[in-house]
Design a protein around this motif. Sequence first.
Motif, short mmCIF file in Angstrom:
data_model
loop_
_atom_site.label_atom_id
_atom_site.label_comp_id
_atom_site.label_asym_id
_atom_site.label_seq_id
_atom_site.Cartn_x
_atom_site.Cartn_y
_atom_site.Cartn_z
N VAL A 1 0.88 -1.18 0.00
CA VAL A 1 0.00 0.00 0.00
C VAL A 1 0.91 1.22 0.00
CG1 VAL A 1 -1.86 1.25 1.21
CG2 VAL A 1 -1.61 -1.22 1.55
N ARG A 2 0.50 2.28 -0.69
CA ARG A 2 1.31 3.51 -0.68
C ARG A 2 0.64 4.51 0.27
NH1 ARG A 2 6.32 5.77 -1.85
NH2 ARG A 2 5.99 8.01 -1.85
N PHE A 3 1.15 4.60 1.50
CA PHE A 3 0.62 5.58 2.45
C PHE A 3 1.33 6.92 2.23
CE2 PHE A 3 -0.42 1.63 4.90
CZ PHE A 3 -1.79 1.84 4.96
N PRO A 4 0.66 8.04 2.61
CA PRO A 4 1.26 9.36 2.33
C PRO A 4 2.53 9.64 3.13
CG PRO A 4 -0.72 9.60 3.67
CD PRO A 4 -0.64 8.15 3.29
N ARG A 5 3.47 10.35 2.48
CA ARG A 5 4.69 10.84 3.14
C ARG A 5 4.51 12.35 3.27
NH1 ARG A 5 4.61 5.56 1.68
NH2 ARG A 5 6.67 4.61 1.48
N SER A 6 4.21 12.80 4.47
CA SER A 6 3.87 14.22 4.60
C SER A 6 5.09 15.11 4.43
CB SER A 6 3.26 14.47 5.97
OG SER A 6 4.23 14.18 6.93
N ARG A 7 4.83 16.29 3.90
CA ARG A 7 5.86 17.31 3.74
C ARG A 7 5.32 18.57 4.37
NH1 ARG A 7 10.37 17.12 0.41
NH2 ARG A 7 10.04 15.17 -0.69
N VAL A 8 5.98 19.07 5.42
CA VAL A 8 5.47 20.27 6.10
C VAL A 8 6.08 21.48 5.42
CG1 VAL A 8 5.23 21.43 8.33
CG2 VAL A 8 5.37 18.95 8.24
N ARG A 9 5.24 22.39 4.95
CA ARG A 9 5.74 23.54 4.18
C ARG A 9 6.14 24.69 5.11
NH1 ARG A 9 6.80 21.33 -0.48
NH2 ARG A 9 5.18 19.86 -1.06
N THR A 10 7.21 24.50 5.85
CA THR A 10 7.76 25.61 6.63
C THR A 10 9.22 25.73 6.23
OG1 THR A 10 8.54 24.20 8.43
CG2 THR A 10 6.30 25.06 8.63
N GLU A 11 9.87 26.78 6.74
CA GLU A 11 11.30 26.91 6.41
C GLU A 11 12.14 25.94 7.24
OE1 GLU A 11 10.72 30.40 9.32
OE2 GLU A 11 9.50 28.99 8.17
N HIS A 12 11.50 25.31 8.25
CA HIS A 12 12.22 24.35 9.08
C HIS A 12 12.06 22.93 8.52
CE1 HIS A 12 12.40 27.67 11.79
NE2 HIS A 12 11.10 27.69 11.93
N SER B 1 0.42 12.90 11.71
CA SER B 1 -1.01 12.65 11.99
C SER B 1 -1.77 12.28 10.72
CB SER B 1 -1.63 13.84 12.71
OG SER B 1 -1.70 14.92 11.83
N GLY B 2 -1.36 12.83 9.56
CA GLY B 2 -2.03 12.49 8.29
C GLY B 2 -1.85 11.02 7.94
N LEU B 3 -0.68 10.51 8.24
CA LEU B 3 -0.38 9.10 7.96
C LEU B 3 -1.30 8.20 8.80
CD1 LEU B 3 1.37 6.74 6.91
CD2 LEU B 3 2.95 7.22 8.80
N LYS B 4 -1.43 8.58 10.06
CA LYS B 4 -2.28 7.82 10.99
C LYS B 4 -3.73 7.81 10.47
CE LYS B 4 -3.47 10.14 14.52
NZ LYS B 4 -3.20 11.12 15.58
N THR B 5 -4.20 8.98 10.01
CA THR B 5 -5.57 9.08 9.49
C THR B 5 -5.70 8.25 8.20
OG1 THR B 5 -5.55 11.31 10.35
CG2 THR B 5 -7.38 10.75 8.90
N ALA B 6 -4.67 8.27 7.38
CA ALA B 6 -4.70 7.50 6.13
C ALA B 6 -4.83 6.00 6.44
CB ALA B 6 -3.44 7.76 5.32
N LEU B 7 -4.12 5.55 7.48
CA LEU B 7 -4.22 4.13 7.86
C LEU B 7 -5.65 3.83 8.35
CD1 LEU B 7 -2.95 1.33 8.45
CD2 LEU B 7 -2.35 2.18 10.72
N LEU B 8 -6.17 4.75 9.17
CA LEU B 8 -7.53 4.56 9.70
C LEU B 8 -8.54 4.42 8.56
CD1 LEU B 8 -9.33 4.61 12.29
CD2 LEU B 8 -9.60 7.06 11.88
N TYR B 9 -8.49 5.35 7.58
CA TYR B 9 -9.43 5.30 6.45
C TYR B 9 -9.24 4.03 5.64
CZ TYR B 9 -10.81 10.16 7.32
OH TYR B 9 -11.29 11.31 7.90
N HIS B 10 -7.99 3.65 5.47
CA HIS B 10 -7.71 2.43 4.72
C HIS B 10 -8.33 1.21 5.42
CE1 HIS B 10 -5.40 0.11 1.75
NE2 HIS B 10 -5.28 -0.78 2.71
N LEU B 11 -8.16 1.16 6.73
CA LEU B 11 -8.67 0.01 7.49
C LEU B 11 -10.19 -0.03 7.52
CD1 LEU B 11 -6.16 -0.09 10.51
CD2 LEU B 11 -6.11 -1.45 8.42
N GLN B 12 -10.80 1.18 7.48
CA GLN B 12 -12.27 1.24 7.52
C GLN B 12 -12.90 0.57 6.29
OE1 GLN B 12 -13.02 5.40 8.18
NE2 GLN B 12 -13.03 5.18 10.41
N ARG B 13 -12.12 0.49 5.22
CA ARG B 13 -12.65 -0.14 3.99
C ARG B 13 -12.45 -1.66 3.98
NH1 ARG B 13 -10.17 4.50 1.64
NH2 ARG B 13 -8.39 3.26 0.99
#
Length: 377
Positions: A226-237, A243-255
């Motif tokens: 499965v290709r889960f998201p790799r988040s990229r935070v758009r700050t200068e740091h 948390s997005g990855l965790k939600t993506a797993l949750l939605y995936h499992l719900q199906r």
Amino acid sequence: MDVIAAARAADYFRNLAMVFPMNTGGSATTLGPILGIETSCDETAAAVLDGKGQVLANIISSQQTVHERFGGVVPELASRAHIQNVDQVTHRALEKAGMGWRDLRAIAVTQGPGLAGALLVGLSYAKSTAYALGIPLVGVSHLEGHIASAWIDQPSFPRTCVVLIASGGHTHLFHADEKGGFQLMGRTIDDAAGEAFDKGAQMLGLGYPGGPLIDAAARKGRPSSVRFPRSRVRTEHLDFSFSGLKTALLYHLQRLSPQTILEQQTDLAAAYQEAIVDVLVRQAFAAVERAGVSALAVVGGVSANSRLRARLAERAAKEGIQLGLPALAYCTDNAAMIAAAGQRALLQGNVASFDCEAMPDCALPAWSGSGAVRRTP
Ligand code: KG4
Ligand code: ZN
């Protein structure tokens, strides 16, 4: 003794400090055997290092059986278990090191961050023993301890490097300098990497603590299932977000049906782990490039992850970067790292006074080399 008694003991030492305002026992610059004590979360740990920083004993009493039925650490139960165990764990460490109390030249203890009640147990124990022995007490930041773990078995690892701390409570990138100062280059804006492992494991029905269980399950699965998201935070740091990855797993499992989840458990664990590892590796090497250094240390509980270790080693070899990974025994919480950080503090002449307090929210101590931790511009 219960938590209230531990708090009273802390009060006692505060009052005592009015009579003896400075802890001046022993010399701060001559290193001798040091006892480290760690009680910030759910491991009661004690270790003894000799004057050269060699680990003579490293004893850990895990509270896993206390907390596993709750799916996470229950602070009050953690404090009580520390009270029950700290004295026995310390005696075992001294025995393993072949030492008596009188052989010790200093005691280092985790002052924070961590659970307030849990920290108080170790701090009160360390204060009373250091006071009774007339030797220096050193208050150590748990993060400083994790950082020091990279040098325990590799004392010649460069001091100027990038350090990634990935644990249950922290995901921080620091640029460490020669003087022991740290610049914060990035951190998680939501969950820590270890938290992502723990929550993912719970969702996958693997249990607690999640990191080692996902690690083991993932060895039998396919990371590309499965290709889960790799988040990229758009700050200068170089910040992280899990948390997005965790939600993506949750939605995936719900199906999926419970039966399918069970059948695909190892594939799902491998794919989820790969997403966390990808982000950690990407950010760590981006930090190395931005800092212009040639050494990377990766520490904290998540640095025990077998896939992360393999991926870091592969990338470091390809880019000619020196990689510092602690031995597995020093990745997750332990007291050897607290004693090691305590020795660094002593060399800088930092001795705690007997009225020092537990600091549940502290990051790195003010005594860190060039001073307070700063964000890179
Ligand atoms: O450093 P640590 O022992 O405690 C904190 O300071 O938080 O880190 C604990 C975290 C937990 O989230 C645990 O699941 C994670 O480290 N961990 C792992 C592994 N072993 C422990 N995560 C991934 N793979 C592992 N093998
Ligand atoms: Zn830790």
